[in-house]
Design an enzyme around this catalytic site. Structure first.
Site, PDB file in Angstrom:
ATOM      1  N   CYS A 107      -1.551   1.443  10.544  1.00 38.60           N
ATOM      2  CA  CYS A 107      -1.747   0.277   9.693  1.00 38.60           C
ATOM      3  C   CYS A 107      -0.453  -0.490   9.424  1.00 38.60           C
ATOM      4  CB  CYS A 107      -2.387   0.697   8.373  1.00 38.60           C
ATOM      5  SG  CYS A 107      -2.764  -0.705   7.289  1.00 38.60           S
ATOM      6  N   CYS A 167     -21.092   2.006   4.847  1.00 39.33           N
ATOM      7  CA  CYS A 167     -20.459   1.446   6.049  1.00 39.33           C
ATOM      8  C   CYS A 167     -19.234   2.292   6.340  1.00 39.33           C
ATOM      9  CB  CYS A 167     -20.084  -0.019   5.806  1.00 39.33           C
ATOM     10  SG  CYS A 167     -19.168  -0.781   7.166  1.00 39.33           S
ATOM     11  N   CYS A 169      -0.863   5.600   6.474  1.00 40.61           N
ATOM     12  CA  CYS A 169      -1.717   5.532   7.666  1.00 40.61           C
ATOM     13  C   CYS A 169      -0.891   4.989   8.839  1.00 40.61           C
ATOM     14  CB  CYS A 169      -2.920   4.638   7.403  1.00 40.61           C
ATOM     15  SG  CYS A 169      -3.915   5.163   5.987  1.00 40.61           S
ATOM     16  N   ARG A 228     -20.946  -2.048  15.008  1.00 40.69           N
ATOM     17  CA  ARG A 228     -20.168  -3.273  15.052  1.00 40.69           C
ATOM     18  C   ARG A 228     -18.897  -3.079  15.878  1.00 40.69           C
ATOM     19  NH1 ARG A 228     -20.916  -3.987  10.676  1.00 40.69           N
ATOM     20  NH2 ARG A 228     -19.222  -3.177   9.392  1.00 40.69           N
ATOM     21  N   CYS A 280     -19.853  -7.008   1.310  1.00 42.61           N
ATOM     22  CA  CYS A 280     -19.342  -5.665   1.593  1.00 42.61           C
ATOM     23  C   CYS A 280     -17.947  -5.569   0.992  1.00 42.61           C
ATOM     24  CB  CYS A 280     -19.290  -5.420   3.103  1.00 42.61           C
ATOM     25  SG  CYS A 280     -18.596  -3.812   3.573  1.00 42.61           S
ATOM     26  N   CYS A 327       0.832  -1.211   0.000  1.00 43.44           N
ATOM     27  CA  CYS A 327       0.000   0.000   0.000  1.00 43.44           C
ATOM     28  C   CYS A 327       0.865   1.259   0.000  1.00 43.44           C
ATOM     29  CB  CYS A 327      -0.918   0.007   1.216  1.00 43.44           C
ATOM     30  SG  CYS A 327      -2.052   1.419   1.228  1.00 43.44           S
ATOM     31  N   CYS A 387     -17.139  -9.684   3.996  1.00 47.72           N
ATOM     32  CA  CYS A 387     -16.454  -8.415   3.785  1.00 47.72           C
ATOM     33  C   CYS A 387     -15.121  -8.657   3.085  1.00 47.72           C
ATOM     34  CB  CYS A 387     -16.214  -7.719   5.116  1.00 47.72           C
ATOM     35  SG  CYS A 387     -17.705  -7.477   6.107  1.00 47.72           S
TER      36      CYS A 387
END
Length: 337
Positions: free
Chosen positions: A76, A205, A73, A275, A145, A69, A113
């Site tokens: 992460c 979401c 972030c 959730r 999702c 990636c 998901c």
């Protein structure tokens, strides 16, 4: 400011009436003493019970593309600045994705998901995701999702056409705190993706990661932003400080504070699916059952790069609480022990 038990019930009444808590009231929820925590939970449970009865939704998470990636972030393990030791791989082959969907169905999850790392999928990857979605929908009675990073309105419409039921894209934190979390994209970028999902007619979401050094005002601002956007499903993650990430040394949360955060989100987002997501086992620990008196959804199985507890433990907890699972069609499924 310490609110008494009757006032927690007043907040529940106002929440059920569609009213928004004042900032002072929201701060009082987060700053309350531990001795009134059960009173807060009882009031939040009134709101949860009104909209969700004794039902619990299960979601199953697949890390379909890991690492690689370009974003920074700080929380992460898959980001470009992380040195965490994780498995890195491109998009899984379709048969592996279908095998994961089968596992989701076996674990009685209602939603599958599918998550891929990266800023935004290129056309080749996006096309393969669409193919995988169609196959999952054709073979299993599951909601799908997709969590694919930043998305244009054109991409979200194509996801809708493929059968995607919802798209996850977390705001993660408040607008004022965002630059502490990531600098390779903006808070506005995230909001625009959520708006594009809504424009495509897909269920939105979006939630956050709590425990990243944010203030109580940041927590409140995040919840209010999700309310303003009309988000339907709200995953609440609690930071797992992974070695090799920039936030590896942040230890901000207690089980009680996590429960207060959940109560606040229930008061401010009364009808939403809330959730308890990543960090549930790490931070709530033995108090996990109390979380389901406030939230109505959990992930079953593992997370993106960290393990969860066994499905049997989750099923036992749900059964012990006298709750039932919610099937894809909304009908209840009893959990036998």
């Amino acid at each position: 400011m310490l609110l008494t038990t009757p006032t927690w019930n007043t907040l529940a009444d106002r929440s059920l009436a569609g009213e928004t808590l004042t900032r002072d009231e929201a701060l009082a929820v987060l700053q309350a003493k531990d001795e009134v925590l059960l009173d807060q939970i009882a009031a939040a449970y009134r709101v949860r019970r009104h909209y969700w009865s004794n039902r619990v939704r299960l979601h199953y998470l697949l890390n379909a593309q890991s690492g690689l990636c370009p974003e920074d972030c700080h929380y992460c393990s898959q980001s470009k600045i992380s040195t965490a030791e994780i498995e890195k791989y491109p998009l899984m082959a379709q048969e592996k994705i279908l095998a994961a969907a089968k596992r989701a169905a076996e674990l009685q999850a209602g939603t599958f998901c599918m998550v891929i790392s990266g800023r935004s999928p290129n056309e080749a990857t996006f096309g393969k995701v669409l193919e995988a979605v169609r196959e999952v929908k054709a073979n299993y009675d599951l909601k799908v999702c997709a969590c694919l990073g930043l998305l244009s309105e054109e991409q979200t419409h194509r996801l809708a056409e493929a059968g995607v039921d919802r798209v996850n894209h977390n705001l993660n934190t408040s607008e004022s705190n965002h630059d502490r979390i990531a600098t390779t994209h903006t808070y506005t970028d995230r909001v625009e993706t959520v708006k594009n999902v809504h424009a495509a007619g897909i269920t939105t979401c979006s939630g956050g990661i709590l425990g990243m050094g944010e203030s109580n005002d940041d927590v409140i601002d995040l919840a209010l932003s999700l309310r303003e956007l009309g988000v339907t499903s709200v995953p609440i993650n609690f930071l797992i400080p992974i070695p090799g990430t920039k936030f590896a040394d942040i230890k901000q949360l207690t089980p009680q504070q996590c429960l207060r955060i959940l109560c606040l989100f229930r008061f401010l987002l009364p009808s939403q699916e809330i959730r308890i997501a990543g960090g549930r086992e790490v931070h709530l620990r033995s108090l996990q059952p109390l979380g389901l008196y406030v939230a109505n959804s959990i992930f079953v199985g593992d997370y993106l790069t960290t393990p969860g507890q066994s499905a049997t433990q989750d099923w036992d907890t749900i059964a012990d609480l006298g709750f039932v699972l919610e099937a894809v069609d909304g009908s209840p499924i009893s959990v036998s022990k």
